[in-house]
Design an enzyme around this catalytic site. Structure first.
Site, PDB file in Angstrom:
ATOM      1  N   ARG A 170     -21.014   5.180  35.354  1.00 56.04           N
ATOM      2  CA  ARG A 170     -22.113   4.758  34.490  1.00 56.04           C
ATOM      3  C   ARG A 170     -22.727   3.491  35.073  1.00 56.04           C
ATOM      4  NH1 ARG A 170     -20.027   0.655  31.331  1.00 56.04           N
ATOM      5  NH2 ARG A 170     -21.778   0.625  29.907  1.00 56.04           N
ATOM      6  N   ARG A 174     -30.146  -1.628  30.026  1.00 52.59           N
ATOM      7  CA  ARG A 174     -30.458  -2.142  28.682  1.00 52.59           C
ATOM      8  C   ARG A 174     -31.949  -2.220  28.476  1.00 52.59           C
ATOM      9  NH1 ARG A 174     -26.882  -7.151  29.138  1.00 52.59           N
ATOM     10  NH2 ARG A 174     -24.858  -6.166  28.922  1.00 52.59           N
ATOM     11  N   ARG A 249     -10.587  -1.963  51.025  1.00 49.70           N
ATOM     12  CA  ARG A 249     -11.741  -2.662  51.564  1.00 49.70           C
ATOM     13  C   ARG A 249     -11.378  -4.137  51.537  1.00 49.70           C
ATOM     14  NH1 ARG A 249     -15.578  -1.724  54.930  1.00 49.70           N
ATOM     15  NH2 ARG A 249     -17.539  -2.635  54.301  1.00 49.70           N
ATOM     16  N   TYR A 348      -8.301  -0.635  40.813  1.00 45.86           N
ATOM     17  CA  TYR A 348      -9.063  -1.844  40.556  1.00 45.86           C
ATOM     18  C   TYR A 348      -8.856  -2.255  39.103  1.00 45.86           C
ATOM     19  CZ  TYR A 348     -12.291  -5.494  39.971  1.00 45.86           C
ATOM     20  OH  TYR A 348     -12.790  -6.738  39.683  1.00 45.86           O
ATOM     21  N   ASP A 350      -9.511  -5.401  36.248  1.00 42.76           N
ATOM     22  CA  ASP A 350     -10.012  -6.720  35.905  1.00 42.76           C
ATOM     23  C   ASP A 350      -8.850  -7.536  35.338  1.00 42.76           C
ATOM     24  OD1 ASP A 350     -12.672  -7.048  36.648  1.00 42.76           O
ATOM     25  OD2 ASP A 350     -13.377  -5.799  34.998  1.00 42.76           O
TER      26      ASP A 350
HETATM   27  P1  FDA Z   1      -2.849 -10.425  43.093  1.00 46.83           P
HETATM   28  O1  FDA Z   1      -3.289  -9.833  44.390  1.00 46.83           O
HETATM   29  O2  FDA Z   1      -3.655 -11.518  42.544  1.00 46.83           O
HETATM   30  O3  FDA Z   1      -1.345 -10.924  43.244  1.00 46.83           O
HETATM   31  C1  FDA Z   1      -0.401 -10.272  44.051  1.00 46.83           C
HETATM   32  C2  FDA Z   1       0.415 -11.352  44.750  1.00 46.83           C
HETATM   33  O4  FDA Z   1       1.537 -10.740  45.399  1.00 46.83           O
HETATM   34  C3  FDA Z   1      -0.363 -12.076  45.842  1.00 46.83           C
HETATM   35  O5  FDA Z   1      -0.299 -13.468  45.623  1.00 46.83           O
HETATM   36  C4  FDA Z   1       0.357 -11.680  47.136  1.00 46.83           C
HETATM   37  O6  FDA Z   1       0.368 -12.712  48.106  1.00 46.83           O
HETATM   38  C5  FDA Z   1       1.765 -11.399  46.624  1.00 46.83           C
HETATM   39  N1  FDA Z   1       2.527 -10.471  47.470  1.00 46.83           N
HETATM   40  C6  FDA Z   1       2.141  -9.250  47.900  1.00 46.83           C
HETATM   41  N2  FDA Z   1       3.121  -8.687  48.655  1.00 46.83           N
HETATM   42  C7  FDA Z   1       4.127  -9.579  48.691  1.00 46.83           C
HETATM   43  C8  FDA Z   1       5.412  -9.582  49.322  1.00 46.83           C
HETATM   44  N3  FDA Z   1       5.831  -8.545  50.083  1.00 46.83           N
HETATM   45  N4  FDA Z   1       6.232 -10.656  49.157  1.00 46.83           N
HETATM   46  C9  FDA Z   1       5.815 -11.729  48.406  1.00 46.83           C
HETATM   47  N5  FDA Z   1       4.606 -11.770  47.799  1.00 46.83           N
HETATM   48  C10 FDA Z   1       3.778 -10.718  47.936  1.00 46.83           C
HETATM   49  N6  FDA Z   1     -11.438  -9.682  37.523  1.00 46.83           N
HETATM   50  C11 FDA Z   1     -12.106 -10.103  36.416  1.00 46.83           C
HETATM   51  O7  FDA Z   1     -11.632  -9.881  35.294  1.00 46.83           O
HETATM   52  N7  FDA Z   1     -13.276 -10.797  36.538  1.00 46.83           N
HETATM   53  C12 FDA Z   1     -13.844 -11.080  37.756  1.00 46.83           C
HETATM   54  O8  FDA Z   1     -14.903 -11.695  37.828  1.00 46.83           O
HETATM   55  C13 FDA Z   1     -13.148 -10.637  38.925  1.00 46.83           C
HETATM   56  N8  FDA Z   1     -13.634 -10.909  40.159  1.00 46.83           N
HETATM   57  C14 FDA Z   1     -12.997 -10.426  41.268  1.00 46.83           C
HETATM   58  C15 FDA Z   1     -13.550 -10.693  42.534  1.00 46.83           C
HETATM   59  C16 FDA Z   1     -12.928 -10.198  43.666  1.00 46.83           C
HETATM   60  C17 FDA Z   1     -13.533 -10.474  45.017  1.00 46.83           C
HETATM   61  C18 FDA Z   1     -11.752  -9.405  43.550  1.00 46.83           C
HETATM   62  C19 FDA Z   1     -11.096  -8.813  44.774  1.00 46.83           C
HETATM   63  C20 FDA Z   1     -11.184  -9.184  42.307  1.00 46.83           C
HETATM   64  C21 FDA Z   1     -11.803  -9.689  41.153  1.00 46.83           C
HETATM   65  N9  FDA Z   1     -11.241  -9.505  39.894  1.00 46.83           N
HETATM   66  C22 FDA Z   1     -11.928  -9.937  38.777  1.00 46.83           C
HETATM   67  C23 FDA Z   1      -9.940  -8.823  39.731  1.00 46.83           C
HETATM   68  C24 FDA Z   1      -8.751  -9.821  39.698  1.00 46.83           C
HETATM   69  O9  FDA Z   1      -8.724 -10.536  40.914  1.00 46.83           O
HETATM   70  C25 FDA Z   1      -7.450  -9.036  39.504  1.00 46.83           C
HETATM   71  O10 FDA Z   1      -7.477  -8.359  38.277  1.00 46.83           O
HETATM   72  C26 FDA Z   1      -6.171  -9.895  39.511  1.00 46.83           C
HETATM   73  O11 FDA Z   1      -6.234 -10.956  40.405  1.00 46.83           O
HETATM   74  C27 FDA Z   1      -5.000  -8.995  39.899  1.00 46.83           C
HETATM   75  O12 FDA Z   1      -3.781  -9.694  39.807  1.00 46.83           O
HETATM   76  P2  FDA Z   1      -2.475  -9.110  40.502  1.00 46.83           P
HETATM   77  O13 FDA Z   1      -1.347  -9.967  40.092  1.00 46.83           O
HETATM   78  O14 FDA Z   1      -2.377  -7.654  40.248  1.00 46.83           O
HETATM   79  O15 FDA Z   1      -2.755  -9.195  42.076  1.00 46.83           O
END
Ligand code: FDA
Length: 371
Positions: A170, A174, A249, A348, A350
């Site tokens: 979608r 608006r 990506r 993905y 948020d």
């Molecule tokens: P996250 O990736 O943050 O944490 C995982 C951690 O595990 C990392 O610190 C990594 O280093 C660690 N790790 C991985 N493997 C490991 C290993 N083997 N040993 C030790 N550590 C390890 N959402 C929203 O609500 N509003 C917004 O405006 C945005 N904007 C946005 C912009 C961009 C560019 C992106 C890519 C994403 C967003 N998001 C967002 C989404 C948001 O970033 C997301 O929901 C959370 O950060 C996800 O949190 P996680 O804990 O799942 O992953």
């Protein structure tokens, strides 16, 4: 008391750790980076909170999640009103009467509606076979060509005809003069940045944090020490890519400092044209209504992902979903390790969705233990 190992100090791992620590369990948090907070990490630079991994705007309609996150910070009244720069013209997003006025000079909602209906009619008669057909059937040719096509192709690195239709199920349109990007009930930016939220979540005597520690470097040893492991890294990497690699990506961020106070007058501006290599410029001070004399901007460049680089967006096409489901099935055979967050679930999410899932997982484990 259960001993938990949480791999990853991002939002998912930290919410989960906080919940279990408050339940009386001991939690060790491993983080391979040199800082906590994962991708929501913000750092104060020249008195400005810089979103180091891209713009993060908190929004949700989930009251439980909103009340939960507000325990750790005060949120300001920031409302996301991004703009899009295309072919020398600046448009408001999401697509609304301001956009249509700039595009076609129409100020009557019914005229804008008619224009879209007329342009999209011929694409509505059949099931869209790709993203291009999907977008054309939703918003018609002008909006697709001026505001969607080149941006999407930069973002995903392939032509819209080769992208699956479901990426844009979608497109918000608006027929009011409303530039608020999100429809959610609650929205804002934490005053003082996101990192302090994670610091407060993890500040508990039952939580131990180990930075710059990659779980996979000593996987067998960590697994032998803990009853339960919550893994928020890449699920395919955890299983040594036994069913093949999932695709992502990536993004590169270029931060620039300026001695003057206002670079672009808005927190987020998208750059649509393919001749401009970045997709957005964010100006951090505008997230917090900053009145500093200087400013910092970040340009966001979409990139092909190679093993070892930061995986930002899962590429959720059929092939990858097929591979992911094999990993998911394998994970269900072992109850010691549970996968969570955007990399553990290859989805993905948020921020509000991540919090909700982490709270639900913690609830499930706490209730299970009580029984
Ligand atoms: P996250 O990736 O943050 O944490 C995982 C951690 O595990 C990392 O610190 C990594 O280093 C660690 N790790 C991985 N493997 C490991 C290993 N083997 N040993 C030790 N550590 C390890 N959402 C929203 O609500 N509003 C917004 O405006 C945005 N904007 C946005 C912009 C961009 C560019 C992106 C890519 C994403 C967003 N998001 C967002 C989404 C948001 O970033 C997301 O929901 C959370 O950060 C996800 O949190 P996680 O804990 O799942 O992953």
């Amino acid at each position: 008391m259960t001993s938990y190992l949480v791999v990853g100090s991002g939002l998912f791992g930290s919410v989960f750790a906080e919940q279990m620590a408050n339940n009386g369990d001991k939690v060790t948090v491993l983080e391979k980076r040199d800082h906590i907070a994962g991708n929501i990490y913000t750092k104060e630079v020249s008195n400005i909170q810089v979103h180091k991994y891209g713009a993060h705007i908190f929004h949700t309609s989930n009251k439980k999640v909103w009340d939960y996150i507000n325990q750790f910070a005060d949120f300001n009244r920031f409302t996301n009103t991004p703009m899009a720069f295309s072919k020398s013209e600046l448009y408001n997003l999401p697509f609304n009467m301001n956009t249509f006025y700039t595009l076609w000079g129409v100020k009557d909602p019914w005229k804008a509606k008619e224009k879209i209906a007329e342009q999209s009619k011929r694409y509505r008669s059949r099931e869209p076979r790709n993203l291009e057909e999907q977008a054309l059937s939703l918003v018609g040719r002008d909006i697709y060509e001026i505001l969607i096509k080149e941006y999407t192709e930069k973002q995903w690195g392939r032509p819209c005809e080769k992208l699956p239709a479901f990426i844009i199920r979608r497109l918000p349109v608006r027929f009011t003069f409303d530039n608020n990007y999100f429809d959610d009930l609650y929205q804002g930016i934490p005053v003082g940045g996101y990192t302090q939220i994670i610091e407060r979540m993890l500040d508990h005597p039952n939580i131990e944090i180990k930075l710059m520690t990659d779980f996979l470097a000593n996987k067998a040893e960590w697994l032998s020490k803990y009853e339960k492991v919550i893994y928020t890294g890449m699920i395919d990497e955890f299983y040594d890519y036994c069913f093949g690699e999932l695709e992502y990506r990536s993004l590169a961020f270029e931060h620039e400092h300026f001695a003057h106070s206002n670079y672009q007058g808005n927190a987020v501006i998208n750059y649509i044209d393919k001749t401009i290599p970045y997709t957005r410029i964010i100006e951090h001070k505008h997230f917090e209504f900053g009145d500093q004399k200087n400013t910092i901007i970040t340009k966001e460049y979409p990139q092909k992902w190679y093993k070892g680089e930061e995986p930002f967006y899962p590429i959720n096409n059929e092939e990858n979903q097929h591979i992911y489901h094999k990993y998911e099935k394998l994970s269900q055979e072992n109850s010691q390790v549970l996968f969570g967050g955007r990399l553990g679930r290859y989805r993905y999410y948020d921020m509000h969705q991540v919090i909700d899932e982490a709270l639900n997982l913690a609830d499930k484990l706490i209730v299970h233990k009580v029984k």
